[in-house]
Design a protein around this motif. Structure first.
Motif, short mmCIF file in Angstrom:
data_model
loop_
_atom_site.label_atom_id
_atom_site.label_comp_id
_atom_site.label_asym_id
_atom_site.label_seq_id
_atom_site.Cartn_x
_atom_site.Cartn_y
_atom_site.Cartn_z
N SER A 44 0.83 -1.21 0.00
CA SER A 44 0.00 0.00 0.00
C SER A 44 0.86 1.26 0.00
O SER A 44 0.52 2.24 -0.66
CB SER A 44 -0.97 -0.01 1.18
N LYS A 45 1.99 1.21 0.70
CA LYS A 45 2.84 2.40 0.71
C LYS A 45 3.61 2.52 -0.61
O LYS A 45 3.85 3.62 -1.10
CB LYS A 45 3.79 2.36 1.90
N THR A 46 3.97 1.38 -1.20
CA THR A 46 4.67 1.44 -2.51
C THR A 46 3.76 2.13 -3.53
O THR A 46 4.23 2.88 -4.38
CB THR A 46 5.00 0.03 -3.03
N HIS A 96 14.57 -9.82 -1.39
CA HIS A 96 15.81 -9.97 -0.62
C HIS A 96 15.53 -9.79 0.86
O HIS A 96 14.56 -9.11 1.24
CB HIS A 96 16.82 -8.88 -1.01
N ASP A 97 16.39 -10.34 1.67
CA ASP A 97 16.37 -10.01 3.08
C ASP A 97 16.95 -8.60 3.19
O ASP A 97 18.12 -8.37 2.84
CB ASP A 97 17.24 -11.01 3.86
N ALA A 98 16.14 -7.66 3.66
CA ALA A 98 16.57 -6.25 3.65
C ALA A 98 17.79 -6.01 4.54
O ALA A 98 18.51 -5.04 4.34
CB ALA A 98 15.41 -5.36 4.10
N GLN A 99 18.04 -6.89 5.50
CA GLN A 99 19.22 -6.71 6.35
C GLN A 99 20.50 -6.80 5.53
O GLN A 99 21.53 -6.27 5.89
CB GLN A 99 19.28 -7.81 7.40
N CYS A 121 11.83 2.38 5.25
CA CYS A 121 12.04 1.18 6.10
C CYS A 121 10.78 1.00 6.93
O CYS A 121 10.72 1.44 8.08
CB CYS A 121 13.17 1.41 7.08
N ASP A 122 9.77 0.39 6.37
CA ASP A 122 8.53 0.14 7.11
C ASP A 122 8.64 -1.30 7.63
O ASP A 122 8.09 -2.23 7.06
CB ASP A 122 7.34 0.31 6.15
N VAL A 123 9.37 -1.43 8.71
CA VAL A 123 9.90 -2.74 9.13
C VAL A 123 8.84 -3.67 9.73
O VAL A 123 7.79 -3.19 10.19
CB VAL A 123 11.05 -2.54 10.15
N ASN A 171 10.81 -4.16 -2.30
CA ASN A 171 11.43 -5.41 -1.87
C ASN A 171 10.63 -6.04 -0.73
O ASN A 171 10.06 -5.35 0.10
CB ASN A 171 12.85 -5.10 -1.35
N ASP A 172 10.58 -7.35 -0.72
CA ASP A 172 10.10 -8.05 0.47
C ASP A 172 10.84 -9.38 0.59
O ASP A 172 11.09 -10.04 -0.42
CB ASP A 172 8.59 -8.29 0.42
N ALA A 173 11.18 -9.75 1.83
CA ALA A 173 11.97 -10.96 2.03
C ALA A 173 11.13 -12.23 1.84
O ALA A 173 11.67 -13.30 1.57
CB ALA A 173 12.57 -10.96 3.43
N LYS A 210 6.47 -15.41 -1.12
CA LYS A 210 5.05 -15.33 -1.50
C LYS A 210 4.53 -13.89 -1.45
O LYS A 210 3.78 -13.46 -2.31
CB LYS A 210 4.20 -16.19 -0.54
N ARG A 211 4.97 -13.19 -0.41
CA ARG A 211 4.50 -11.80 -0.29
C ARG A 211 5.08 -10.90 -1.37
O ARG A 211 4.46 -9.92 -1.79
CB ARG A 211 4.82 -11.26 1.11
N SER A 212 6.26 -11.25 -1.87
CA SER A 212 6.80 -10.43 -2.96
C SER A 212 5.97 -10.64 -4.23
O SER A 212 5.84 -9.74 -5.06
CB SER A 212 8.29 -10.73 -3.21
N PRO A 245 11.93 -13.08 11.40
CA PRO A 245 10.50 -13.20 11.65
C PRO A 245 9.72 -13.64 10.43
O PRO A 245 8.58 -14.06 10.54
CB PRO A 245 10.10 -11.78 12.02
N VAL A 246 10.33 -13.51 9.27
CA VAL A 246 9.61 -13.90 8.06
C VAL A 246 9.65 -15.41 7.91
O VAL A 246 10.71 -16.01 8.01
CB VAL A 246 10.30 -13.28 6.83
N LYS A 247 8.49 -15.99 7.70
CA LYS A 247 8.48 -17.41 7.41
C LYS A 247 8.81 -17.55 5.95
O LYS A 247 8.00 -17.20 5.09
CB LYS A 247 7.10 -17.98 7.67
C1 SAM Z 1 4.90 -3.88 8.14
S1 SAM Z 1 4.96 -4.94 6.79
C2 SAM Z 1 5.17 -3.83 5.46
C3 SAM Z 1 3.92 -3.16 5.02
C4 SAM Z 1 4.10 -2.43 3.73
N1 SAM Z 1 5.15 -1.44 3.80
C5 SAM Z 1 2.81 -1.75 3.27
O1 SAM Z 1 2.63 -0.59 3.54
O2 SAM Z 1 2.00 -2.42 2.63
C6 SAM Z 1 6.53 -5.66 6.93
C7 SAM Z 1 6.95 -6.50 5.77
O3 SAM Z 1 8.32 -6.80 5.98
C8 SAM Z 1 8.58 -8.07 5.45
N2 SAM Z 1 9.84 -8.52 6.07
C9 SAM Z 1 10.03 -9.17 7.24
N3 SAM Z 1 11.34 -9.37 7.45
C10 SAM Z 1 11.98 -8.84 6.39
C11 SAM Z 1 13.35 -8.72 6.01
N4 SAM Z 1 14.31 -9.24 6.76
N5 SAM Z 1 13.64 -8.13 4.84
C12 SAM Z 1 12.68 -7.62 4.06
N6 SAM Z 1 11.37 -7.71 4.36
C13 SAM Z 1 11.03 -8.29 5.51
C14 SAM Z 1 7.36 -8.88 5.77
O4 SAM Z 1 7.23 -9.96 4.88
C15 SAM Z 1 6.26 -7.83 5.62
O5 SAM Z 1 5.70 -7.93 4.34
#
Ligand code: SAM
Length: 736
Positions: free
Chosen positions: A184-186, A233-236, A258-260, A206-208, A211-213, A479-481
């Motif tokens: 939604s923010k993108t 990618h893993d954003a870390q 960084c909407d973590v 990006n999303d780690a 499936k969510r990507s 935390p991401v499965k």
């Molecule tokens: C708070 S949500 C983001 C919401 C999104 N910004 C929006 O407005 O729709 C956090 C997202 O971070 C992802 N995430 C969790 N760990 C991550 C990591 N290490 N690197 C990148 N993404 C990660 C999750 O899969 C989740 O989709």
């Protein structure tokens, strides 16, 4: 604004029990209550009680009129739909009675506006459950759903819209959204990027989570932006990227979001499960990953350079850190630790690089907010308050030093009061935490040889980090499965066509696209690299990023589908396979039409038929296959036109609608398939629905009945010889 008495506790409020009944989730959590009462967030118990009361209620409805689907400066669609809402829907929402109470009409939220439109964002103080259930809201609900599917209205929580606004994205920015799903923010970032017709930047989402990507792809496809890249990618450990092909240069990002991942305790009004699941350990366990993501973002951010007398040279770059949690451990503690670590890192000190928080107090005029806090308490999983970190104290196990508040000197330096806290009771929303950073140095850059050597070293360090990240795979605390990655991640490669490709040349020739048409940014998505079914286009900068970083990026999606090879599989009842396939059969996809038309001469191009005859359009819209004889009767000039385009399979109808300045009307263009005896508008059924409603005022019930009748007619007419099975849902949805 009054509170929402009606949006009662039932909203999303439970799970089915084993007996099949819905079980209410109790909106109480003693651990949460005790924790927040002890933090220096609310001035007294009474303020906490008000906060808690709001947390228990459902959220009001918020909706935004986007320029999402309309990727040019021409915001006539946005204006038209907003006008439609104001004329057709809003009057019915005044003084609506529900359960003996009068519900106030939707109101405009003043802090979200563009230069031209001041009533983009609306809030209606009623829960979506009631809107869905009650007959008096039916028309409004149908309108919201219809425009949402087409990307013209975004239904997003009010506070969740703040972080992208604070990023202040410009059309030339290189933007990274580090944790983007569900997107939604993108979507907002893309809207800002396309605020002018010449977006030269891009948004990388990006999303780690694999499936969510892909969920992101689904969400963002409807924006049709050639300036979007979706990665996984893993954003870390987000890789360092380059631009410039073989002469590669390090590419920093001008704007980073960084909407973590967070505990989400600001979303209790929507996600009632948070009441049940909230624990102290939840926030504590996320602190480190949040910090790692923020640190990585700061590393990738463009540096703002200031002169000695504090003048910024060039554009301002910034990073916004946000969570939908109110827990200081996930917020101020992360922000403080990031500043502390960055500013004391010898690597940054050597280069004169620092980070600091930006003052946002003058931004978003009208948004009620509270300053960030400078101290807080740290509790371990057993809810024991731990005064200070001691690695030898077993009570500190699973805690890290960075969770504790800053020292006196640090408080001065960090200015955590610049962080923004938004509480539910302030303006009847969810809770959110937002803050904006800049990375800066004072003194004009001097690109000496020495710096070049440093950059090389930095590059090597980065390479090592990225390789390490790949090797480490999923960290235990992650935390991401993660769903299993496919063996070959880029299953469908993204291959750019040579600019002199035979098919491209034929397309250019057929559509008479002018010399400015960017034929070298067309790409296909199949291993052969040949145009088989679809041709996509991207912006030049996106092509550069994809090509230069091919081996580094786990690319999920990019490009807007522009040309589609029309084949006999389409249900065109009056033609046979050989006839269709013998024609030039690359048609322009509806969504890409505004872009393609930029390179065509609207006055002289013989493929374009212009009309302002709404009866003609009505007939075309009402029927999947419209007989020429009928159309000629309505519009004799169409017959002349048809005599000139007999050889072509594809043409356009340009519907020139006359609007006044107050009553803006978007000019509409439709790709059309010309059969032997009839024509077919190549638009999907959702768009057909919207147009029938918008142009001809049909109700949703009438529209659905019409669509069912037409598809039954088409089914009855099609035979195995003239209609091969449609290959995919996506293909199926392209025609009406
Ligand atoms: C708070 S949500 C983001 C919401 C999104 N910004 C929006 O407005 O729709 C956090 C997202 O971070 C992802 N995430 C969790 N760990 C991550 C990591 N290490 N690197 C990148 N993404 C990660 C999750 O899969 C989740 O989709």
């Amino acid at each position: 604004m009054g509170r929402n008495k009606r949006s009662n506790n039932k909203q999303n409020s439970g799970k089915r029990s084993q007996t099949g009944n819905w079980k209410e989730i109790e909106k109480e959590n003693i651990k949460w209550e005790t924790y927040y009462k002890q933090q220096p967030i609310f001035k007294d118990d009474q303020e906490f009680e008000t906060f808690k009361k709001f947390c228990k209620e459902g959220l009001p409805l918020t909706f935004r009129f986007t320029n999402g689907n309309n990727i040019t400066t021409d915001n006539s669609r946005q204006k038209e739909i907003l006008n439609l809402f104001k004329k057709d829907i809003l009057p019915h929402l005044h003084n609506v009675e529900y359960e003996d109470e009068v519900i106030a009409a939707p109101v405009v939220i003043p802090w979200y506006e563009t230069e031209e439109i001041h009533d983009i964002l609306w809030q209606y103080n009623i829960s979506k459950t009631i809107i869905r259930k009650k007959e008096q809201f039916k028309k409004f609900q149908q309108f919201l759903v219809m425009e949402n599917v087409l990307g013209n209205i975004a239904r997003q929580e009010l506070v969740s819209m703040i972080p992208p606004l604070l990023l202040k994205v410009k059309p030339s920015d290189k933007v990274l959204d580090m944790c983007a799903a569900p997107g939604s923010k993108t979507m907002q970032l893309l809207e800002f990027l396309h605020a002018s017709d010449d977006a030269s930047g891009f948004v990388m989402a990006n999303d780690a989570d694999f499936k969510r990507s892909h969920m992101l792809t689904h969400q963002l496809k409807k924006i049709n932006s050639p300036n979007l890249i979706i990665v996984n990618h893993d954003a870390q450990f987000f890789p360092k990227l380059f631009s410039g092909g073989d002469n590669r240069n390090f590419m920093s990002f001008d704007k980073i979001l960084c909407d973590v991942p967070c505990s989400g305790d600001g979303t209790m009004r929507k996600n009632v499960n948070v009441w049940k699941e909230w624990t102290i350990q939840g926030g504590n366990g996320l602190h480190q990953i949040q910090l790692n993501i923020l640190k990585r973002g700061l590393k990738l951010l463009t540096t703002n350079t200031y002169t000695e007398d504090n003048q910024l040279i060039g554009n301002e770059a910034r990073l916004v850190y946000s969570t939908c949690s109110l827990n200081p451990i996930e917020n101020e503690a992360v922000v403080a630790a990031a500043i502390r670590e960055f500013n004391s890192d010898p690597y940054n000190i050597k280069r004169g690089l620092k980070v600091r928080l930006l003052d946002s107090s003058k931004d978003l005029n009208g948004l009620k907010r509270v300053d960030g806090i400078n101290w807080w308490k740290v509790f371990n999983r057993d809810a024991e308050e731990i005064a200070e970190y001691d690695e030898n104290n077993e009570k500190c196990a699973k805690l890290s030093k960075s969770m504790w508040p800053p020292t006196k000197e640090e408080i001065e330096e960090f200015k955590l009061n610049r962080c923004i806290r938004v509480y539910p009771q302030l303006q009847n929303t969810g809770g959110f935490f937002i803050t904006a950073f800049e990375k800066y140095k004072v003194g004009v850059e001097n690109p000496t040889k020495k710096v070049k050597i440093d950059e090389k070293t930095e590059e090597n360090e980065e390479e090592a980090t990225v390789k390490e990240a790949d090797a480490v795979s999923t960290a235990a605390t992650e935390p991401v499965k993660k769903s299993r990655m496919p063996r070959d991640f880029n299953e469908e490669p993204f291959i750019f066509l040579p600019s002199d490709h035979e098919v491209t040349s034929k397309i250019i020739d057929y559509y008479k696209l002018n010399a400015n048409f960017p034929q070298d940014t067309l790409l296909v998505r199949n291993a052969s690299g040949e145009p088989v079914k679809s041709i996509y286009y991207t912006s030049p900068i996106v092509k550069d990023v994809i090509q230069t970083n091919e081996s580094r990026l786990k690319l999920v999606f990019s490009g807007v589908k522009m040309f589609i090879q029309q084949s006999a599989m389409k249900t065109v009842p009056d033609q046979n396979v050989a006839d269709i396939n013998s024609r030039f059969n690359w048609r322009i996809q509806n969504e890409a039409l505004p872009h393609a038309l930029k390179y065509m001469d609207l006055d002289t191009n013989k493929l374009i038929f212009k009309t302002s005859n709404s009866e003609f359009i009505k007939l075309c819209m009402h029927h999947n296959f419209c007989k020429y004889e009928e159309l000629y009767k309505l519009e004799p000039s169409f017959k002349e036109y048809m005599q000139k385009v007999t050889s072509g399979g594809c043409a356009f109808i340009y519907f020139d609608r006359k609007g006044t300045s107050e009553d803006v009307k978007e000019n509409l263009m439709f790709p059309v398939w010309l059969g032997k005896n009839c024509l077919n508008f190549m638009i999907n059924k959702e768009l057909q629905q919207e147009l029938l409603y918008k142009l001809f005022h049909l109700s949703m019930e009438e529209i659905k009945a019409l669509q069912e009748k037409e598809s039954a007619k088409a089914k009855a007419k099609s035979t195995p010889t003239d209609a091969k099975p449609v290959e995919s849902t996506e293909e199926k949805e392209e025609t009406v």
